[in-house]
Design an enzyme around this catalytic site. Structure first.
Site, PDB file in Angstrom:
ATOM      1  N   PHE A   1       0.854  -1.179   0.000  1.00  0.00           N
ATOM      2  CA  PHE A   1       0.000   0.000   0.000  1.00  0.00           C
ATOM      3  C   PHE A   1       0.896   1.237   0.000  1.00  0.00           C
ATOM      4  O   PHE A   1       1.833   1.334   0.801  1.00  0.00           O
ATOM      5  CB  PHE A   1      -0.930   0.010   1.212  1.00  0.00           C
ATOM      6  CG  PHE A   1      -1.969   1.092   1.125  1.00  0.00           C
ATOM      7  CD1 PHE A   1      -2.969   1.040   0.169  1.00  0.00           C
ATOM      8  CD2 PHE A   1      -1.925   2.180   1.971  1.00  0.00           C
ATOM      9  CE1 PHE A   1      -3.912   2.054   0.057  1.00  0.00           C
ATOM     10  CE2 PHE A   1      -2.874   3.200   1.869  1.00  0.00           C
ATOM     11  CZ  PHE A   1      -3.867   3.135   0.918  1.00  0.00           C
TER      12      PHE A   1
ATOM     13  N   ASP B   1       2.304  -5.812   7.467  1.00  0.00           N
ATOM     14  CA  ASP B   1       1.082  -5.007   7.476  1.00  0.00           C
ATOM     15  C   ASP B   1      -0.086  -5.968   7.237  1.00  0.00           C
ATOM     16  O   ASP B   1      -0.141  -6.641   6.197  1.00  0.00           O
ATOM     17  CB  ASP B   1       1.171  -3.942   6.383  1.00  0.00           C
ATOM     18  CG  ASP B   1      -0.088  -3.073   6.300  1.00  0.00           C
ATOM     19  OD1 ASP B   1      -1.152  -3.495   6.768  1.00  0.00           O
ATOM     20  OD2 ASP B   1       0.012  -1.965   5.729  1.00  0.00           O
TER      21      ASP B   1
ATOM     22  N   TYR C   1     -10.803  -0.736  10.379  1.00  0.00           N
ATOM     23  CA  TYR C   1     -12.062  -0.300   9.761  1.00  0.00           C
ATOM     24  C   TYR C   1     -12.448  -1.131   8.541  1.00  0.00           C
ATOM     25  O   TYR C   1     -13.487  -0.895   7.950  1.00  0.00           O
ATOM     26  CB  TYR C   1     -12.017   1.192   9.396  1.00  0.00           C
ATOM     27  CG  TYR C   1     -10.756   1.665   8.724  1.00  0.00           C
ATOM     28  CD1 TYR C   1     -10.492   1.353   7.404  1.00  0.00           C
ATOM     29  CD2 TYR C   1      -9.826   2.412   9.420  1.00  0.00           C
ATOM     30  CE1 TYR C   1      -9.337   1.780   6.785  1.00  0.00           C
ATOM     31  CE2 TYR C   1      -8.661   2.858   8.815  1.00  0.00           C
ATOM     32  CZ  TYR C   1      -8.416   2.535   7.503  1.00  0.00           C
ATOM     33  OH  TYR C   1      -7.269   2.961   6.893  1.00  0.00           O
ATOM     34  N   LYS C   2     -11.599  -2.087   8.172  1.00  0.00           N
ATOM     35  CA  LYS C   2     -11.927  -2.954   7.047  1.00  0.00           C
ATOM     36  C   LYS C   2     -12.683  -4.184   7.565  1.00  0.00           C
ATOM     37  O   LYS C   2     -13.848  -4.095   7.917  1.00  0.00           O
ATOM     38  CB  LYS C   2     -10.643  -3.339   6.315  1.00  0.00           C
ATOM     39  CG  LYS C   2      -9.910  -2.135   5.718  1.00  0.00           C
ATOM     40  CD  LYS C   2      -8.614  -2.578   5.031  1.00  0.00           C
ATOM     41  CE  LYS C   2      -7.809  -1.388   4.533  1.00  0.00           C
ATOM     42  NZ  LYS C   2      -8.426  -0.694   3.401  1.00  0.00           N
TER      43      LYS C   2
ATOM     44  N   ARG D   1     -12.411  -4.130  -7.425  1.00  0.00           N
ATOM     45  CA  ARG D   1     -12.184  -4.949  -6.225  1.00  0.00           C
ATOM     46  C   ARG D   1     -13.507  -5.348  -5.582  1.00  0.00           C
ATOM     47  O   ARG D   1     -14.417  -4.515  -5.466  1.00  0.00           O
ATOM     48  CB  ARG D   1     -11.465  -4.140  -5.142  1.00  0.00           C
ATOM     49  CG  ARG D   1     -10.078  -3.749  -5.381  1.00  0.00           C
ATOM     50  CD  ARG D   1      -9.356  -3.418  -4.068  1.00  0.00           C
ATOM     51  NE  ARG D   1     -10.064  -2.441  -3.217  1.00  0.00           N
ATOM     52  CZ  ARG D   1      -9.552  -1.941  -2.098  1.00  0.00           C
ATOM     53  NH1 ARG D   1      -8.344  -2.318  -1.670  1.00  0.00           N
ATOM     54  NH2 ARG D   1     -10.238  -1.075  -1.370  1.00  0.00           N
TER      55      ARG D   1
END
Lengths: 398, 398
Positions: free
Chosen positions: A114, A185, A210-211, A357
């Site tokens: 990321f 990560d 938050y995912k 996605r």
């Protein structure tokens, strides 16, 4: 399968008429989170005010909730603490790890990481000066570049665009054999699949909530420090709540015991309350069941899309071991196609330059969602329904 | 006086029977914040989920709300952005400032600064290496130590223990004359008194929002960067939301335009929603009125306590110009005295080693609060009511 995924789905407040396949970006609202946040605001902040730090246990939340996350990522007790954002936690982990390998100057990462992880590493290298540098190679070439120049290997386990999954134990062992430390990560791993940071040998791990963990927009991040490193990891971001005795207000910094030294400033209590409620759902979830269900759903989606949408190219590995809990397809008009899909009530997202996605999150995604996504996507592609100006116009956040 | 402070008091949900004089630590709940947070949770997160980033304006909140704070601290438009915690913002400001004065190695601060600012500076110096160092002197000696060795002067305008206020324009001018930059911490200034960062010449300023601005436990911090520095300040914490084009997902970092480059990771939307509602109260407040009212209240408290509590020693300057909006007294048994006071429904706080602190926040503090605090304190001291084991036993957070 022991876990009742119909029951977990009922614990979410899903928007009416929507098939939500973007939980890999922002998880939906757990019903209990609304009540918990309201209670924190009115009964705790409102009635206890400052005394909430002790009486409502606010000050302990980063460690208490860290332990709840720890269970989901295979961490030892008291090895995870909450706070800040993922980018900040990346910086802390990297800075600590680099200081433990003082004779080397290279952070090795990959081009599938990321971008914020890479940006934070760049910023850290500039601050450190000397010859510190970030080296990025293709994801499949990482193993070949682990050598005695590498101080720290920094990887995201599951690629945010393709869903490709790195082999954590193998790469970690290779890095250790070369004398390097590893920062993992887990942004697209925690809550997405079984993770075993202790068994996998991770030195540091970081992630957001938050995912797949459904803590809400801007929920706090976590950091894991392996027990063997906890008392020699020196936090570059040495804030007062990581001090040995924050309320002594000493003028000199002395890091606290264990992972708690990675705390920096005052924790975000409203966001932590939402996260705490969201984690209740996980108490009844077996991670092996979660993985089995995730693979069922992603396999079904891949098969359905490939059978009906010949213009889309699969970007996610077919091999179960090599993927996370999302499926991505490529298409040059991916942005407009995703907008058309969202307009039809199927929410996934787009990642530049050409990735569609779809996140599959067994806690609330079921076969009906998968089938609706397939048929809607097929209709849009077959009819060229994406080819409209309003779908091509990009919003700021895409 | 134009501002109606009876009206502003009615906008807070104050705990029944309590006189709350700890708004310099954590402000009480604005009634509107409860509804706003609930709306953000259920109508935005719940119904919009990921689309809230655009549809509910979440992504713009750090700049939009930064401008609202900017008005209270005398900042130019688009010079303030929200995010992270105060400690993180201190690190960013210091790192940026140090890079702009490349030939010097000293951060000058004072022993009255909040320890976390000093800790963050220490951590940054260690990361920078070479001969970077933090030099701390007594608050009254700061002016004498501003010389050509100093790269950055880092001060908190109002001392968290004593309420002593530094002269921002004079010290800033002295630093500039010596070729140094200045970072001001406004933790006990923003919302406490009129601040004029532009007029005062500040290079950087940082602050928190959960004290006088009433954003709730763990509310986000702010950072101000003077317009003249915005496009050359390089954020050491270079996160994706400070990138020129976050959603291009480039591999290389390029700082965004203006102060927005100081953004790091995903902003805490629930906390920002509470802050946004809390700031509505300030729309009707004239800062000169606020200051006049604050001085009335603090003068009344000082006079009353000195007349009735001979064992307490005033730690706050009597000179109006030299103080913020809190009053502190010293007593060797300060901790136990404060616990006894809290047990009687008057909430202030204690700061080691011997400080009793009382915050006077005109938005909701009135004469009746002041008089009750005086008489309760006098009764506790006169009767020795603090001398009980339960008042001496220290909680973790004091």
């Amino acid at each position: 399968m022991q876990t009742d995924f119909k029951a977990t789905r009922a614990l979410f407040d899903l928007p009416e008429g929507v098939t939500y396949l973007d939980g890999n970006s922002l998880g939906p609202l757990p019903r209990a989170a609304a009540a918990r946040v309201a209670q924190t605001v009115t009964a705790e902040w409102g009635q206890m005010v400052i005394t909430g730090w002790n009486r409502a246990g606010w000050m302990e939340m980063p460690m208490r909730i860290g332990n709840r996350i720890g269970r989901l990522i295979g961490a030892e007790a008291d090895s995870v603490v909450m706070g800040d954002t993922l980018s900040i936690k990346v910086y802390q982990a990297l800075a600590s790890a680099l200081e433990m390998v003082p004779d080397r100057r290279v952070i090795l990462s990959d081009t599938g990481n990321f971008p914020s992880d890479l940006y934070m590493a760049e910023g850290l290298c500039r601050t450190l000066g000397e010859d510190y540098r970030l080296k990025t190679v293709a994801p499949e070439a990482v193993a070949d570049h682990i050598d005695e120049t590498v101080a720290v290997l920094m990887l995201t386990e599951v690629d945010y665009r393709t869903g490709r999954r790195h082999d954590m134990p193998t790469l970690t062992a290779a890095a250790h054999a070369a004398g390097a430390l590893v920062v993992w990560d887990l942004a697209h791993s925690a809550g997405a699949l079984p993770v075993d940071v202790a068994g996998g040998g991770a030195d540091f791990a970081v992630g957001c909530t938050y995912k797949y963990l459904n803590s809400g927009p801007g929920g706090p991040a976590f950091i894991y420090v392996a027990p063997r490193h906890q008392d020699r990891a020196r936090p570059a971001l040495s804030g007062w709540l990581g001090h040995e005795a924050p309320f002594a207000f000493d003028l000199d910094y002395r890091p606290g015991a264990g992972v708690e030294r990675m705390r920096v400033g005052t924790p975000p209590i409203l966001q932590l309350a939402a996260l705490d409620a969201a984690l209740d759902i996980w108490d009844g979830v077996d991670m092996a069941d979660l993985r089995a269900r995730s693979l069922q759903l992603t396999d079904r989606f891949i098969a359905g899309v490939e059978a009906t949408c010949p213009d889309l190219t699969l970007a996610t590995p077919r091999n179960h071991k090599a993927r996370g809990s999302q499926v991505s397809f490529r298409h040059p008009e991916g942005y407009a196609i995703m907008q058309a899909l969202i307009a039809e009530g199927v929410i996934g997202d787009f990642r530049a330059p050409d990735i569609l996605r779809f996140g599959f999150t067994p806690l609330y995604t079921d076969e009906a969602d998968v089938d609706r996504a397939i048929s809607t996507l097929a209709a849009i592609l077959k009819g060229g329904l994406w080819d409209r100006p309003e779908y091509r116009q990009r919003a700021r956040v895409t």
